[in-house]
Design an enzyme around this catalytic site. Sequence first.
Site, PDB file in Angstrom:
ATOM      1  N   HIS A   1      -3.053  11.559   1.386  1.00  0.00           N
ATOM      2  CA  HIS A   1      -2.403  10.463   0.674  1.00  0.00           C
ATOM      3  C   HIS A   1      -1.802  10.941  -0.640  1.00  0.00           C
ATOM      4  O   HIS A   1      -0.695  10.598  -0.980  1.00  0.00           O
ATOM      5  CB  HIS A   1      -3.418   9.348   0.378  1.00  0.00           C
ATOM      6  CG  HIS A   1      -3.468   8.320   1.464  1.00  0.00           C
ATOM      7  ND1 HIS A   1      -3.782   7.014   1.238  1.00  0.00           N
ATOM      8  CD2 HIS A   1      -3.238   8.423   2.780  1.00  0.00           C
ATOM      9  CE1 HIS A   1      -3.727   6.350   2.379  1.00  0.00           C
ATOM     10  NE2 HIS A   1      -3.418   7.203   3.325  1.00  0.00           N
TER      11      HIS A   1
ATOM     12  N   ASP B   1       5.146 -13.849  12.057  1.00  0.00           N
ATOM     13  CA  ASP B   1       3.786 -14.329  11.803  1.00  0.00           C
ATOM     14  C   ASP B   1       2.809 -13.196  12.136  1.00  0.00           C
ATOM     15  O   ASP B   1       2.315 -13.090  13.258  1.00  0.00           O
ATOM     16  CB  ASP B   1       3.527 -15.565  12.672  1.00  0.00           C
ATOM     17  CG  ASP B   1       2.168 -16.196  12.398  1.00  0.00           C
ATOM     18  OD1 ASP B   1       1.325 -15.556  11.742  1.00  0.00           O
ATOM     19  OD2 ASP B   1       1.954 -17.326  12.866  1.00  0.00           O
TER      20      ASP B   1
ATOM     21  N   GLU C   1       0.839  -1.211   0.000  1.00  0.00           N
ATOM     22  CA  GLU C   1       0.000   0.000   0.000  1.00  0.00           C
ATOM     23  C   GLU C   1       0.871   1.259   0.000  1.00  0.00           C
ATOM     24  O   GLU C   1       1.708   1.436   0.897  1.00  0.00           O
ATOM     25  CB  GLU C   1      -0.912  -0.020   1.245  1.00  0.00           C
ATOM     26  CG  GLU C   1      -1.870   1.167   1.301  1.00  0.00           C
ATOM     27  CD  GLU C   1      -2.848   1.090   2.490  1.00  0.00           C
ATOM     28  OE1 GLU C   1      -3.113  -0.014   2.998  1.00  0.00           O
ATOM     29  OE2 GLU C   1      -3.316   2.164   2.904  1.00  0.00           O
TER      30      GLU C   1
HETATM   31  C1  MEV Z   1      -5.862   3.227   5.326  1.00  0.00           C
HETATM   32  O1  MEV Z   1      -4.975   2.191   4.964  1.00  0.00           O
HETATM   33  C2  MEV Z   1      -5.899   3.386   6.833  1.00  0.00           C
HETATM   34  C3  MEV Z   1      -6.910   4.404   7.365  1.00  0.00           C
HETATM   35  O2  MEV Z   1      -8.213   4.083   6.899  1.00  0.00           O
HETATM   36  C4  MEV Z   1      -6.863   4.354   8.873  1.00  0.00           C
HETATM   37  C5  MEV Z   1      -7.909   5.220   9.560  1.00  0.00           C
HETATM   38  O3  MEV Z   1      -8.971   5.498   8.997  1.00  0.00           O
HETATM   39  O4  MEV Z   1      -7.636   5.559  10.738  1.00  0.00           O
HETATM   40  C6  MEV Z   1      -6.590   5.789   6.835  1.00  0.00           C
END
Ligand code: MEV
Length: 381
Positions: free
Chosen positions: A373, A276, A81
């Site tokens: 992001h 793990d 990701e």
């Molecule tokens: C995305 O990988 C993770 C989030 O959804 C976590 C959150 O909402 O706290 C951004």
Amino acid sequence: MKTQGTSRLSGFYRKTLEERLEIIGRRLGDRAVEAVKRGLPLDVADNMVENTVGILGLPLGVATNFVIDGVEVLVPMAIEEPSVIAAASNAARMVRGAGGFVTDVDPPHTVAQIELLDPRPDAPARIAEAEAELLEVADASQPELLSLGGGARLVETREDVGRDRIVIHLVVDCLDAMGANIVNTMAEAVSTKLAELSGARVGLRILTNFADRRRARARCAIPLEALARRGFSGEQVARGVAAACEFAKADPYRAVTHNKGIFNGVDALLVATGNDWRAVEAGGHAWAARNGTYGPLTQWRVEGGRLMGSIEMPMAVGIVGGASRAHPVARFSLELLGAETGGDLAKVAVCAGLASNLAALAALAGEGIQRGHMRLHARKT
Ligand code: MEV
């Protein structure tokens, strides 16, 4: 924890892949760089699991800026990701300015369960009386662990597990191992004696992944001004982070997503080090639901001009055995990390989780996760 040098690699994200490897090579040497470039050889993969036909690669990145108990730590992360590594690095930079993360960890006690069916009524008393002998039998099955100072420590009987059933918990100090193989072997070794003492039929003999005796904790305290971000004051962000935590406490639907963001950091480190991660996920979610409602694994509040954050969760991880040893890139990751004990790795894992959570909540409380992001995708942290 051994440092491999400063984790403040300013502009690391702007460098080329070759330049990044050169920086790592200056710290760990050419052999380490060759190992990470080569990845997992097919013949090693063939020995790790059954019916191997190939290898699925994952990007391995390095989260920067972590300071943990005063030690500079570069955190290897294997994850598909985008943004997770940049976000964790960004949060760790805010925490580092406030002195870094402070952690502690429980002793590495992993528990084996032995199920006994239709036991005689005095079975719990007879088992308690024979504890020393049972520990000895368990230890005899793991001479190497014993020689290193680990071993079986405690036998407990649980009677709250339904009619006609008691469950024995064998508590084992696994030192630097996650411990699944160790305690499973011990559980099988003591089961004949337990059957004899209890007059019961032996049922399952297997570890519990609810590693609630093996928890790790981390905390941080960030001055509000350090949280300011485009268009939002530090105080606004901090109050937003604390409010997001309240939301997660009030609503399991939100708590699951909140915790998913924590596992972004935790799992990426565990995958990178050959651990793990399914075991840690299972234990973490059980811990999150320990009070009967699923809740967040972190806490955030504003106090005395600072945003105070903490995390606590089961963290049964190891730096010896299994894929940690077999996988050359996992060995590279452990070397980069400088983890000298399983406890060191557990501490870094909870810091990676807390940092990932802070980054997500700060973005959600501010510009929103998509814009945040996208900004991170553009590598402008
Ligand atoms: C995305 O990988 C993770 C989030 O959804 C976590 C959150 O909402 O706290 C951004």
